[in-house]
Design a protein around this motif. Structure first.
Motif, short mmCIF file in Angstrom:
data_model
loop_
_atom_site.label_atom_id
_atom_site.label_comp_id
_atom_site.label_asym_id
_atom_site.label_seq_id
_atom_site.Cartn_x
_atom_site.Cartn_y
_atom_site.Cartn_z
N PHE A 5 1.85 -6.36 1.26
CA PHE A 5 2.98 -5.79 0.40
C PHE A 5 3.12 -4.33 1.14
CE2 PHE A 5 4.44 -5.57 -4.29
CZ PHE A 5 5.76 -5.24 -3.82
N ASP A 6 4.28 -4.41 1.68
CA ASP A 6 4.72 -2.87 2.35
C ASP A 6 5.37 -2.11 1.71
OD1 ASP A 6 4.92 -1.35 4.94
OD2 ASP A 6 6.25 -2.53 5.48
N ASP A 7 5.33 -0.62 1.88
CA ASP A 7 6.01 0.41 1.23
C ASP A 7 5.67 0.17 -0.31
OD1 ASP A 7 7.14 0.65 3.70
OD2 ASP A 7 9.08 -0.17 3.20
N PHE A 8 4.26 0.03 -0.54
CA PHE A 8 4.15 -0.14 -1.98
C PHE A 8 4.33 1.19 -2.63
CE2 PHE A 8 1.31 0.06 -5.62
CZ PHE A 8 1.56 -1.22 -6.30
N ILE A 43 0.26 1.29 0.99
CA ILE A 43 0.78 2.77 0.47
C ILE A 43 1.86 3.26 1.26
CG2 ILE A 43 0.14 4.72 -0.84
CD1 ILE A 43 -2.72 3.91 -1.28
N ASP A 44 3.04 3.51 0.67
CA ASP A 44 4.07 4.06 1.34
C ASP A 44 3.78 5.52 1.82
OD1 ASP A 44 6.89 3.42 2.01
OD2 ASP A 44 7.22 5.34 1.19
N ARG A 45 4.35 5.67 2.94
CA ARG A 45 4.02 6.94 3.58
C ARG A 45 4.79 8.32 2.46
NH1 ARG A 45 7.56 4.91 7.79
NH2 ARG A 45 9.51 5.80 7.56
MN MN Z 1 5.79 0.48 5.29
#
Ligand code: MN
Ligand code: G
Ligand code: G
Ligand code: NA
Length: 253
Positions: free
Chosen positions: A154-157, A177-179
């Motif tokens: 799961f990206d950009d959580f 974990i989203d930046r």
């Molecule tokens: Mn991302």
């Protein structure tokens, strides 16, 4: 020429490239993987970032073709690294439209077969908007992909509207974990609370957790102290061509 027809030509001419950004084990900085990020090497404009052209790709007939090109290129690279004795996981990004088109699980299976890549060396990063689409279909597709041994992350959580409910509904292997939460970690106690809780949550759910956007050592150290296992960011390396990645991160021979 519209951007869409330029992109069609770019496919014909082989103007797309994948860059690779290192993902490391935070405790010792050891390389564990690479995120593949598409670039368009435009003959006049130079490298064009996906933020400029993927929105057009995603609403065009090229979407599936480019997804297949990304998957194939990434699998071949991962297999080349595997054959040279480096078990580097390669993560690819797929946008919702690309997950919708065709039979993705079948394409992935065919690619693993054709390249001989160990399935656990391939990861697929999806954002929450995928889950706005036909839920049952997406669930079934993830399941088939995971049965092949490929991991889904799961990206950009944390940036979406319903991240927690998606964790409950979908059988993910990990989250990134989203930046936007990582940048301010040292200065902002809210960000620290959110990141710390997300790490705890991931562990309780048995998920791998990767922190994105790590730009300095102090942030990396803080993440280690919070129990975060893996990370990615400019501090460890920017996205770069495969040859540069080889030189910088992999032992020759
Ligand atoms: Mn991302
Ligand atoms: O690399 P960069 O920061 O410019 O990427 C911008 C955005 O483009 C990111 O959200 C990233 O997930 C997305 N992106 C990069 N490469 C790919 C790709 O190969 N396929 C898809 N669908 N998205 C990508
Ligand atoms: O949406 P996604 O998380 O896939 O986006 C990945 C993008 O984030 C990559 O294109 C990369 O260029 C960018 N990125 C990676 N590390 C850093 C970082 O440390 N700082 C910033 N500002 N961007 C980063
Ligand atoms: Na990503």
């Amino acid at each position: 020429l519209t951007l869409e027809s330029e992109l069609a030509l770019a496919v014909e001419r082989g103007e797309f490239e994948l860059f690779y950004q290192p993902q490391v084990r935070l405790i010792d900085g050891g390389l564990v993987g690479a995120e593949a990020l598409i670039r368009w090497r435009h003959p006049v404009r130079g490298y064009v970032s996906p933020g400029e052209f993927m929105p057009v790709v995603n609403t065009s007939a090229l979407s599936e073709r480019i997804a297949n090109w990304v998957m194939e290129t990434a699998c071949r690279q991962a297999r080349a690294w595997e054959l040279s004795g480096n078990n580097v996981r390669v993560a690819i990004n797929l946008s919702p439209s690309q997950l919708q088109s065709g039979d993705l699980a079948h394409s992935v299976a065919a690619l693993l077969d054709a390249t001989g890549l160990t399935p656990s060396l391939l990861e697929i990063e999806v954002t929450e908007d995928i889950l706005l689409h036909d839920e049952r279909r997406v669930l079934a597709m993830f399941k088939r992909i995971q049965e092949l041994g490929v991991r889904v992350l799961f990206d950009d959580f944390g940036t979406g509207y319903a991240s927690l409910s998606y964790l409950k509904k979908f059988p993910l292997d990990g989250l990134k974990i989203d930046r936007s939460f990582v940048f301010g970690l040292l200065a902002n106690s809210d960000d620290a609370a959110i990141v710390g809780s997300t790490i705890g949550l991931s562990k309780q759910l048995g998920l791998t957790v990767v922190a994105e956007g790590i730009e300095d050592e102090a942030t990396a150290d803080f993440l280690v102290s919070m129990g975060c296992e893996e990370g990615q960011g400019y501090f460890f390396g920017r996205p770069m061509p495969a040859e540069a990645f080889d030189r910088q991160f992999l032992a020759a021979g």
